[in-house]
Write a protein that holds these residues in place. Structure first.
Motif, short mmCIF file in Angstrom:
data_model
loop_
_atom_site.label_atom_id
_atom_site.label_comp_id
_atom_site.label_asym_id
_atom_site.label_seq_id
_atom_site.Cartn_x
_atom_site.Cartn_y
_atom_site.Cartn_z
N CYS B 156 2.01 8.56 -7.50
CA CYS B 156 3.00 9.40 -6.05
C CYS B 156 2.91 8.92 -5.24
O CYS B 156 2.74 7.56 -5.09
CB CYS B 156 1.24 9.90 -5.81
SG CYS B 156 2.00 10.62 -3.53
N ARG B 158 3.57 8.36 -1.96
CA ARG B 158 3.03 8.39 -0.92
C ARG B 158 0.96 7.68 -1.41
O ARG B 158 0.34 7.15 -0.21
CB ARG B 158 2.21 10.32 -0.66
CG ARG B 158 4.14 9.87 0.26
CD ARG B 158 3.84 11.23 1.89
NE ARG B 158 5.03 11.12 2.16
CZ ARG B 158 5.51 12.58 2.58
NH1 ARG B 158 4.88 13.68 3.05
NH2 ARG B 158 6.58 12.90 3.55
N CYS B 159 0.88 8.26 -1.70
CA CYS B 159 -0.77 8.28 -2.00
C CYS B 159 -1.24 7.25 -2.99
O CYS B 159 -2.39 6.89 -3.18
CB CYS B 159 -1.68 9.10 -1.57
SG CYS B 159 -1.91 10.02 -3.51
N CYS B 177 1.70 13.67 -5.61
CA CYS B 177 1.18 14.53 -6.10
C CYS B 177 1.07 15.45 -5.53
O CYS B 177 2.02 15.91 -4.31
CB CYS B 177 0.16 13.76 -6.03
SG CYS B 177 -0.51 13.65 -4.06
N CYS B 180 0.25 15.55 -1.74
CA CYS B 180 1.41 15.33 -0.73
C CYS B 180 2.48 15.09 -0.56
O CYS B 180 3.09 15.42 0.32
CB CYS B 180 1.30 13.44 -0.80
SG CYS B 180 -0.26 12.53 -1.11
#
Ligand SMILES: [Zn+2]
Ligand SMILES: [Zn+2]
Lengths: 198, 280
Positions: B156, B158-159, B177, B180
């Motif tokens: 992902c 972002r995370c 994901c 996110c």
């Protein structure tokens, strides 16, 4: 950078062929200092050239009337069409006094780096013309540089399935009056692949 | 005035004055260089066609006040010769040159990896052994990685949650994901993201086994991701011919064929050969 209209003028002048940023600046300040009447006259001449010069509805060459002199000339062979990039190329071919057919002016070459694709050129008009007129040979006379070669390649592929149509490319080779040893490998390679029997 | 010598790829040529050109080169040691080639447009020029776009050249230059000046050129690889004979490869090559030009913002800033990548990609295109569109997308992905904004593909964006994920968001930076995922994310297939990962890492076996649908979707994601990160749009990318169109206009041909006998010995023109090759 100058403010507003002055910078706009410099930018526009700088887009003209042969004028660099320094010349553009010099001309812009010359115009700024000029008499209003002089600027008006220049403005009028520019306007007139844009309105008074037309493009031939058949071949796309510059013309004073709807159809250009060459397209109107019944003695010119309509079965052979020479495809060029610009009106100035028509003049260049005419000067040879070798060609008795007609022309099609594309309005440039396929140049993706400048944002020019098939839709920006008069290619559709060429295909329609070959479909409607009794054209037997198309001579691809685009410039012998990267963009011109790519344009010829593209057109050759578009035209290859037209029944009874011969597509030819201008021979390219060594400049007359030069020495073989100074030819670059691209030019020499083309001259070799396009050799003819004597 | 000091002389220097380098090897480089001609990215772009612009007219200057009556007979000169400004040549933009991506060089091995001096990064991007803009230099003047005097008299190059004359047919008698000793440079000939060596300084056309796609040329890989060995050049000698001297440093000028504003622009450097090219004094000698030798061709290392005339990639243009192979590219101009195939319109799809020519347009893909143009997109490679423009991207390389746009990604090197500063002149003279070293860009050795990008230079090697451009030479490799042009060589692959000119050889014509691998698929043109795959070569272009592999180039774009790696060039973006060098510039620091390769899309996240396997985790992902972002995370960093490991994938495979089923959503892709250009503003978020790639695959995202379910938690996110911003609204309006694209929903590419897992195979598409696998293809892009294979191209980014040079896994040609996997890339060439991919399906046309995944290739098409992947090209769209790569283009969107690249355009997002560049200030101005690329001119050449929308003009890349990803698949050769049907030749000519059928009804025009039919109209003409109705009045004309078929030409002697005109067999079917062979289908364009497509498989191509790059970064081995
Ligand atoms: Zn005409
Ligand atoms: Zn996440």
């Amino acid at each position: 950078m100058y403010e507003g209209p002055v910078q706009d003028l410099i930018d526009e002048l700088g887009r003209l062929p042969g004028i660099g940023p320094k010349s553009a600046q010099r001309i812009a300040f010359h115009l700024l200092a000029a008499e209003a009447a002089d600027v008006t006259r220049l403005q009028e001449v520019l306007q007139r050239v844009k309105e008074g010069v037309r493009f031939c509805e058949v071949c796309g060459n510059v013309s004073a009337e709807e159809r250009c002199r060459i397209c109107q000339d019944a003695r010119r062979d309509p079965t052979v069409v020479c495809v060029v990039e610009e009106p100035k190329d028509v003049l260049a071919v005419e000067r040879t006094r070798e060609f008795r057919g007609r022309y099609h002016v594309l309005g440039g070459a396929l140049d993706p780096l400048s944002g020019v694709g098939p839709d920006q050129l008069r290619i559709r008009e060429l295909l329609a013309r070959i479909g409607a007129e009794d054209v037997k040979e198309v001579i691809l006379a685009t410039d012998p540089n990267t963009e011109g070669e790519a344009t010829a390649t593209y057109l050759a592929r578009m035209l290859r399935d037209f029944p009874g149509l011969t597509v030819t490319r201008l021979a390219s080779g060594l400049p007359m009056g030069g020495d073989l040893e100074f030819a670059d490998e691209l030019t020499l390679g083309r001259a070799l692949s396009g050799r003819r029997s004597l | 005035m000091s002389l220097y010598r380098d090897t480089g790829v001609v990215l772009r040529v612009q007219k200057l004055g009556e007979a000169d050109r400004i040549i933009t080169l991506l060089t091995r040691r001096h990064g991007k260089v803009r230099a003047v080639a005097k008299g190059v447009r004359r047919t008698s020029s000793r440079f000939g066609a060596r300084l056309e776009p796609f040329g890989h050249v060995d050049v000698q230059l001297y440093t000028g006040r504003t622009l450097d000046v090219i004094t000698q050129v030798q061709t290392l690889d005339a990639f243009g010769v192979g590219l101009v004979g195939d319109y799809s490869r020519y347009t893909a090559g143009c997109a490679i040159l423009e991207t390389a030009d746009r990604l090197t913002l500063e002149e003279a800033e070293p860009a050795l990896r990008l230079y090697l990548l451009v030479v490799g990609a042009l060589r692959a295109l000119a050889d014509g052994e691998r698929d043109t569109s795959l070569v272009l997308d592999a180039f774009l992905l790696r060039a973006m990685a060098f510039a620091g904004y390769a899309p996240a593909l396997t985790e992902c964006a972002r995370c960093s949650e490991p994938g495979p994920h089923r959503a892709f968001s250009v503003p978020a930076g790639g695959a995202v994901c379910p938690r996110c995922r911003p609204a309006g994310s694209a929903k590419p297939t897992v195979r598409t993201l696998e293809l892009l990962d294979a191209l980014l890492h040079g896994d040609w076996g996997a890339a060439e086994a991919s399906e046309p649908g995944a290739r098409r979707e992947g090209s769209g994601l790569v283009a969107a991701h690249l355009q997002w990160h560049l200030e101005r749009q690329l001119r050449s990318l929308p003009l890349v011919e990803r698949r050769a169109p049907e030749p000519a206009v059928p009804e025009v041909i039919l109209r003409r064929a109705a009045g004309l006998a078929p030409p002697a010995g005109s067999g079917p023109a062979g289908a364009p050969v497509s498989p191509g090759g790059m970064f081995r």
